[in-house]
Motif scaffolding. Structure first.
Motif, PDB file in Angstrom:
ATOM      1  N   TRP A  73       1.342  11.949  -9.183  1.00  0.00           N
ATOM      2  CA  TRP A  73       0.695  13.059  -9.795  1.00  0.00           C
ATOM      3  C   TRP A  73       2.173  14.152  -9.641  1.00  0.00           C
ATOM      4  O   TRP A  73       1.276  15.465 -10.598  1.00  0.00           O
ATOM      5  N   ARG A  74       2.994  14.174  -8.923  1.00  0.00           N
ATOM      6  CA  ARG A  74       3.723  15.731  -8.693  1.00  0.00           C
ATOM      7  C   ARG A  74       4.644  15.407 -10.383  1.00  0.00           C
ATOM      8  O   ARG A  74       4.373  16.725 -10.695  1.00  0.00           O
ATOM      9  N   GLN A  75       5.084  14.396 -10.720  1.00  0.00           N
ATOM     10  CA  GLN A  75       4.992  14.836 -12.178  1.00  0.00           C
ATOM     11  C   GLN A  75       4.783  15.832 -13.294  1.00  0.00           C
ATOM     12  O   GLN A  75       4.271  16.448 -14.031  1.00  0.00           O
ATOM     13  N   PHE A  76       2.844  14.916 -13.067  1.00  0.00           N
ATOM     14  CA  PHE A  76       1.940  16.203 -14.003  1.00  0.00           C
ATOM     15  C   PHE A  76       1.267  17.131 -13.352  1.00  0.00           C
ATOM     16  O   PHE A  76       1.663  18.047 -14.703  1.00  0.00           O
ATOM     17  N   ARG A  83       0.588  -0.976  -0.045  1.00  0.00           N
ATOM     18  CA  ARG A  83      -0.110   0.331  -0.076  1.00  0.00           C
ATOM     19  C   ARG A  83       0.822   1.459  -0.127  1.00  0.00           C
ATOM     20  O   ARG A  83       0.893   2.020  -0.586  1.00  0.00           O
ATOM     21  N   GLN A  84       1.528   0.996   1.031  1.00  0.00           N
ATOM     22  CA  GLN A  84       2.828   2.185   0.929  1.00  0.00           C
ATOM     23  C   GLN A  84       3.433   2.555  -0.449  1.00  0.00           C
ATOM     24  O   GLN A  84       3.220   3.626  -1.211  1.00  0.00           O
ATOM     25  N   ALA A  85       4.057   1.376  -1.085  1.00  0.00           N
ATOM     26  CA  ALA A  85       4.864   1.642  -2.120  1.00  0.00           C
ATOM     27  C   ALA A  85       3.748   2.439  -3.427  1.00  0.00           C
ATOM     28  O   ALA A  85       4.231   3.117  -4.070  1.00  0.00           O
ATOM     29  N   ARG A  86       2.839   1.476  -3.421  1.00  0.00           N
ATOM     30  CA  ARG A  86       1.267   2.299  -4.711  1.00  0.00           C
ATOM     31  C   ARG A  86       1.332   3.390  -4.492  1.00  0.00           C
ATOM     32  O   ARG A  86       1.192   4.418  -4.419  1.00  0.00           O
ATOM     33  N   LEU A  87       1.208   3.703  -3.111  1.00  0.00           N
ATOM     34  CA  LEU A  87       1.068   5.395  -2.719  1.00  0.00           C
ATOM     35  C   LEU A  87       2.080   6.109  -3.006  1.00  0.00           C
ATOM     36  O   LEU A  87       1.240   7.433  -3.446  1.00  0.00           O
ATOM     37  N   GLY A  88       3.044   6.057  -2.955  1.00  0.00           N
ATOM     38  CA  GLY A  88       4.453   6.820  -3.427  1.00  0.00           C
ATOM     39  C   GLY A  88       4.263   6.800  -4.384  1.00  0.00           C
ATOM     40  O   GLY A  88       4.547   7.394  -5.785  1.00  0.00           O
ATOM     41  N   ARG A  89       4.687   5.460  -4.795  1.00  0.00           N
ATOM     42  CA  ARG A  89       4.082   5.201  -7.105  1.00  0.00           C
ATOM     43  C   ARG A  89       2.903   6.513  -7.137  1.00  0.00           C
ATOM     44  O   ARG A  89       3.460   7.556  -8.311  1.00  0.00           O
ATOM     45  N   ALA A  90       1.881   6.815  -6.855  1.00  0.00           N
ATOM     46  CA  ALA A  90       1.221   7.575  -7.567  1.00  0.00           C
ATOM     47  C   ALA A  90       1.702   9.175  -7.071  1.00  0.00           C
ATOM     48  O   ALA A  90       0.929  10.062  -7.905  1.00  0.00           O
ATOM     49  N   TYR A  91       1.871   8.948  -6.032  1.00  0.00           N
ATOM     50  CA  TYR A  91       2.515  10.921  -5.697  1.00  0.00           C
ATOM     51  C   TYR A  91       3.009  10.768  -6.572  1.00  0.00           C
ATOM     52  O   TYR A  91       3.369  12.076  -6.680  1.00  0.00           O
ATOM     53  N   GLY A 109       1.280  15.096 -20.688  1.00  0.00           N
ATOM     54  CA  GLY A 109       1.117  14.970 -19.333  1.00  0.00           C
ATOM     55  C   GLY A 109       1.434  13.581 -18.949  1.00  0.00           C
ATOM     56  O   GLY A 109       2.200  13.441 -18.318  1.00  0.00           O
ATOM     57  N   LEU A 110       0.859  12.785 -19.241  1.00  0.00           N
ATOM     58  CA  LEU A 110       0.326  11.186 -18.627  1.00  0.00           C
ATOM     59  C   LEU A 110       1.421  10.213 -19.016  1.00  0.00           C
ATOM     60  O   LEU A 110       2.394  10.201 -18.616  1.00  0.00           O
ATOM     61  N   ARG A 111       1.841  11.163 -20.700  1.00  0.00           N
ATOM     62  CA  ARG A 111       2.869  10.731 -21.338  1.00  0.00           C
ATOM     63  C   ARG A 111       4.176  10.869 -20.018  1.00  0.00           C
ATOM     64  O   ARG A 111       4.869  10.063 -20.349  1.00  0.00           O
ATOM     65  N   LYS A 124      11.532   7.035 -16.833  1.00  0.00           N
ATOM     66  CA  LYS A 124      12.659   7.559 -17.458  1.00  0.00           C
ATOM     67  C   LYS A 124      13.101   9.319 -16.376  1.00  0.00           C
ATOM     68  O   LYS A 124      13.239   9.906 -16.013  1.00  0.00           O
ATOM     69  N   GLU A 125      11.127   9.820 -16.884  1.00  0.00           N
ATOM     70  CA  GLU A 125      11.073  10.800 -16.320  1.00  0.00           C
ATOM     71  C   GLU A 125      10.483  10.995 -14.824  1.00  0.00           C
ATOM     72  O   GLU A 125      10.784  12.005 -13.905  1.00  0.00           O
ATOM     73  N   ALA A 126       9.846   9.851 -14.403  1.00  0.00           N
ATOM     74  CA  ALA A 126       9.171   9.751 -12.835  1.00  0.00           C
ATOM     75  C   ALA A 126      10.764   9.941 -11.879  1.00  0.00           C
ATOM     76  O   ALA A 126      10.214  10.603 -10.915  1.00  0.00           O
ATOM     77  N   GLY A 127      11.565   9.466 -11.891  1.00  0.00           N
ATOM     78  CA  GLY A 127      12.751   9.488 -11.123  1.00  0.00           C
ATOM     79  C   GLY A 127      12.753  11.211 -10.979  1.00  0.00           C
ATOM     80  O   GLY A 127      14.207  11.369  -9.897  1.00  0.00           O
ATOM     81  N   GLN A 128      13.398  11.869 -12.169  1.00  0.00           N
ATOM     82  CA  GLN A 128      13.412  13.046 -11.785  1.00  0.00           C
ATOM     83  C   GLN A 128      12.964  14.415 -10.894  1.00  0.00           C
ATOM     84  O   GLN A 128      12.406  14.314 -10.445  1.00  0.00           O
TER      85      GLN A 128
END
Length: 306
Positions: free
Chosen positions: A32-35, A21-29, A294-296, A302-306
């Motif tokens: 959303w921050r990237q978007f 649950r924490q991993a999924r919420l963290g990934r979603a966050y 934006g979703l792309r 490759k972009e999510a970790g920046q």
């Protein structure tokens, strides 16, 4: 930033999550921050949310009956005349109210086409990529046949065979929309099927069907969601094209393409009859394109970790 919000942010961005649950919420966050960092993408999201709200509250937003007009005094009134915000058409019907109710048809088309076409393309692509051999050859040749025809031409042929109507138009658009999704899913599957993750699942005794539907399909979803979102504008234009030619929604349904067809006779003098539904198509198509871009960016690993 308060201490509580900082603590929640640190919990979401933890490099060692304590639960799924924490991993999924963290990934979603992170997504959303990237978007949300992309203002144009947020603007596109606002447009689509506005479309949904207008479609849901059409009965409250519309100022006049979208189907029945005033044939005596209200024909082809200019925008802002006698309480008609965007004017009236040749039948005396309020264009604003017809656009509001037409948003329901547009939303129905894009949702149903996505529900029908995306799963078909996903299943065909993942099965083809994982099975390989003659299964891959047969499925991809079928996909190539559909891709060989322009989407609108093939949709016209299918609607002509099935008969005019919004249901047949949706089916025809869905049938012509799945091949690109199959191609994307196959390319993703070819990348994943030789990974250590899939090899470990095989060693655990998972069947090919379980591997495809429970392990490979979820990995392909992000790319598919982006492509579906970007294709929404094309789906709207195809539906409008069928409506313009009289093969989509039938009168008196307030479909935007059919409204443009009704107004083409008055385009020089009463320009608003065709321009207003055309502007609505432009805005909604722009919203889906901005949202897809934006979703792309947000779903790109490759972009999510920046």
């Amino acid at each position: 930033m308060t201490a509580q919000s900082q603590s929640l942010r640190d919990w979401l961005l933890s490099e060692r999550p304590q639960s799924r649950r924490q991993a999924r919420l963290g990934r979603a966050y992170v997504i959303w921050r990237q978007f949300s960092a992309n203002r144009l993408a947020v603007f596109g999201l606002v447009i689509i949310l506005a479309l949904i709200v207008v479609a849901a509250l059409a009965n409250l937003i519309a100022t006049h009956d979208p189907y029945i007009g005033n044939l005596t005094h209200a024909r082809l009134l200019a925008p802002g005349t006698d309480g008609y915000l965007l004017g009236t058409d040749d039948q005396g019907r309020d264009i604003f109210s017809r656009l509001v109710f037409g948003s329901r048809i547009t939303l129905l088309v894009v949702v149903l086409v996505a529900i029908i076409a995306a799963p078909i393309g996903l299943v065909v692509g993942t099965v083809s990529g994982y099975a390989g051999g003659w299964v891959d050859a047969v499925l991809m040749r079928i996909t190539d046949i559909f891709l060989a025809f322009p989407k609108l031409v093939l949709a016209l042929a299918l609607v002509a065979a099935l008969g005019p109507g919004i249901e047949n138009a949706i089916l025809a658009i869905a049938v012509t929309s799945w091949p690109p999704y199959a191609r994307i899913a196959r390319a993703e599957t070819l990348t994943f099927r030789r990974s250590d993750y899939i090899a470990a699942v095989k060693l655990m005794g998972a069947s090919p069907a379980r591997i495809v539907f429970l392990h490979i399909v979820p990995l392909c979803l992000s790319s598919l969601i982006v492509r579906v979102t970007l294709d929404m504008a094309g789906i709207i234009l195809t539906a409008a094209g069928l409506g313009f030619l009289g093969l989509g929604a039938q009168p008196p349904m307030p479909e935007w393409g059919a409204m443009i067809a009704d107004g083409r006779r008055f385009i020089l003098d009463q320009w608003w009859v065709a321009a207003m539904p055309g502007f609505a198509i432009l805005i909604v198509s722009l919203g889906f394109n901005l949202l897809g871009d934006g979703l792309r960016d947000a779903l790109d690993p490759k972009e999510a970790g920046q």
